[in-house]
Write a protein that holds these residues in place. Structure first.
Motif, PDB file in Angstrom:
ATOM      1  N   TRP A  81      10.172 -30.352  68.864  1.00 23.40           N
ATOM      2  CA  TRP A  81       8.749 -30.041  69.013  1.00 23.40           C
ATOM      3  C   TRP A  81       8.228 -29.345  67.748  1.00 23.40           C
ATOM      4  O   TRP A  81       7.189 -29.709  67.203  1.00 23.40           O
ATOM      5  N   GLN A  82       8.992 -28.350  67.263  1.00 23.62           N
ATOM      6  CA  GLN A  82       8.540 -27.600  66.082  1.00 23.62           C
ATOM      7  C   GLN A  82       8.541 -28.476  64.829  1.00 23.62           C
ATOM      8  O   GLN A  82       7.652 -28.354  63.980  1.00 23.62           O
TER       9      GLN A  82
ATOM     10  N   ALA B   4       5.365 -30.296  65.158  1.00 24.17           N
ATOM     11  CA  ALA B   4       4.203 -29.391  65.084  1.00 24.17           C
ATOM     12  C   ALA B   4       3.942 -28.915  63.659  1.00 24.17           C
ATOM     13  O   ALA B   4       2.791 -28.700  63.264  1.00 24.17           O
TER      14      ALA B   4
ATOM     15  N   LYS C 105      -1.889 -28.856  69.955  1.00 23.14           N
ATOM     16  CA  LYS C 105      -0.727 -29.070  70.835  1.00 23.14           C
ATOM     17  C   LYS C 105      -0.818 -30.440  71.503  1.00 23.14           C
ATOM     18  O   LYS C 105       0.189 -31.114  71.696  1.00 23.14           O
TER      19      LYS C 105
ATOM     20  N   VAL D  88       0.411 -33.043  69.174  1.00 24.16           N
ATOM     21  CA  VAL D  88       1.882 -33.062  69.105  1.00 24.16           C
ATOM     22  C   VAL D  88       2.430 -33.812  70.322  1.00 24.16           C
ATOM     23  O   VAL D  88       3.306 -34.680  70.201  1.00 24.16           O
ATOM     24  N   SER D  89       1.889 -33.506  71.513  1.00 30.82           N
ATOM     25  CA  SER D  89       2.358 -34.179  72.734  1.00 30.82           C
ATOM     26  C   SER D  89       2.129 -35.686  72.633  1.00 30.82           C
ATOM     27  O   SER D  89       2.986 -36.490  73.014  1.00 30.82           O
TER      28      SER D  89
ATOM     29  N   LEU E 267       4.704 -37.199  70.319  1.00 34.45           N
ATOM     30  CA  LEU E 267       6.035 -37.212  70.934  1.00 34.45           C
ATOM     31  C   LEU E 267       6.132 -38.289  72.009  1.00 34.45           C
ATOM     32  O   LEU E 267       7.172 -38.915  72.178  1.00 34.45           O
TER      33      LEU E 267
ATOM     34  N   VAL F 143       9.720 -37.222  74.403  1.00 33.22           N
ATOM     35  CA  VAL F 143       9.282 -36.143  75.295  1.00 33.22           C
ATOM     36  C   VAL F 143      10.474 -35.395  75.911  1.00 33.22           C
ATOM     37  O   VAL F 143      10.453 -34.177  76.032  1.00 33.22           O
TER      38      VAL F 143
ATOM     39  N   VAL G 117      12.339 -32.628  73.307  1.00 34.45           N
ATOM     40  CA  VAL G 117      11.547 -31.651  72.541  1.00 34.45           C
ATOM     41  C   VAL G 117      12.287 -30.352  72.226  1.00 34.45           C
ATOM     42  O   VAL G 117      12.017 -29.703  71.217  1.00 34.45           O
ATOM     43  N   LYS G 118      13.217 -29.982  73.095  1.00 32.40           N
ATOM     44  CA  LYS G 118      13.898 -28.696  72.859  1.00 32.40           C
ATOM     45  C   LYS G 118      15.176 -28.847  72.041  1.00 32.40           C
ATOM     46  O   LYS G 118      15.841 -27.871  71.736  1.00 32.40           O
TER      47      LYS G 118
END
Ligand SMILES: Nc1ncnc2c1ncn2[C@@H]1O[C@H](COP(=O)(O)OP(=O)(O)OP(=O)(O)O)[C@@H](O)[C@H]1O
Length: 237
Positions: free
Chosen positions: A86-87, A90, A104, A107-108, A111, A117, A120-121
């Motif tokens: 995600w970062q 972003a 945001k 970004v979504s 992704l 999706v 992301v982490k």
């Protein structure tokens, strides 16, 4: 329409590109050292060329790279290992990573487009080569620039993944109405993405044709010189 009339001199190489490019996919073909990357670097604003460069009648030539309506994806577009997926996306919108709601959402959206999706982490070291390249594409897309330049970003991927990435690029180009320029050493990649092909030789655009020119029984003379043989007899990706 992207209107290009650009000149640039390396010490022993004179480039003079003159071509008008419509929205959609365009693949740049040409032998090694003929001037494909130089053209993309001039368009991206990484080299300072002379001449004229217009996009929808607005001159881009005096704009620095970051102000041009252009995203560039290079082969060495490395991800930041200490940042999550995600970062890493972003950061394409805001280097400080403090995003407002609208950013945001961008970004979504990127992704989702790149089907990341559920990743992301994750950190880059936990991604496959194809997933990492998708993050790089998402970061280019999130900037929402109308021109996308691809300087062989997928050449290190295996053929199946490369094909997957090319389909993705093709899809977003269509969906967002982008003007996408792809450098490739493989005529088959041009056939895969469709659109038009440009042949570059000794720093000049010597042909600009629909991609069907590569698969005709009687190929365009200039392309058959470049290919050496018929396209169909070359290796497939
Ligand atoms: N940094 C440089 N310094 C001097 N000359 C350069 C430099 N970069 C490129 N050139 C010259 O410009 C020519 C075109 O290079 P360019 O990288 O645009 O070709 P290319 O078609 O992208 O090649 P390849 O397919 O091998 O990547 C080269 O033949 C070289 O002579």
């Amino acid at each position: 329409m992207l209107k290009i009339n650009l000149q640039y001199d390396w010490e022993r190489f004179h480039a003079n590109y003159c071509v008008n490019i419509k929205p959609g996919m365009t693949t740049l073909l040409g032998g090694s050292g003929e001037g494909k990357s130089t053209l993309l670097h001039l368009l991206g604003g990484y080299l300072e060329g002379r001449g004229e460069l217009y996009f929808h009648e607005a001159s881009l030539l005096s704009l620095p790279a970051y102000e041009r309506p252009i995203s560039t994806l290079f082969q060495s577009d490395n991800l930041f290992p200490q940042l999550t997926v995600w970062q890493n996306v972003a950061i394409g919108v805001s280097p400080s990573l403090s995003l407002n709601r609208e950013q945001k959402e961008k970004v979504s959206w990127a992704l989702e487009k790149t089907q990341l999706v559920d990743k992301v982490k994750r950190f880059p070291q936990a991604l496959s080569g194809g997933q990492a390249q998708r993050v790089a594409i998402a970061r280019a897309l999130v900037r929402k620039k109308p021109i996308l330049l691809l300087d062989e970003p997928f050449s290190a991927l295996d053929p199946a993944l490369r094909e997957e990435m090319l389909y993705l690029v093709n899809e977003v180009t269509d969906e967002l109405g982008l003007t996408t320029l792809l450098i490739s050493h493989l005529p088959q990649e041009a056939c895969l993405v469709g659109g038009r092909v440009i042949l570059i030789e000794q720093g000049e655009v010597i042909a600009h044709e629909p991609v069907s020119v590569l698969s005709q029984p009687e190929p365009h003379a200039l392309f058959s010189n470049y290919l050496g043989v018929g396209v169909s007899s070359r290796s497939t990706i």
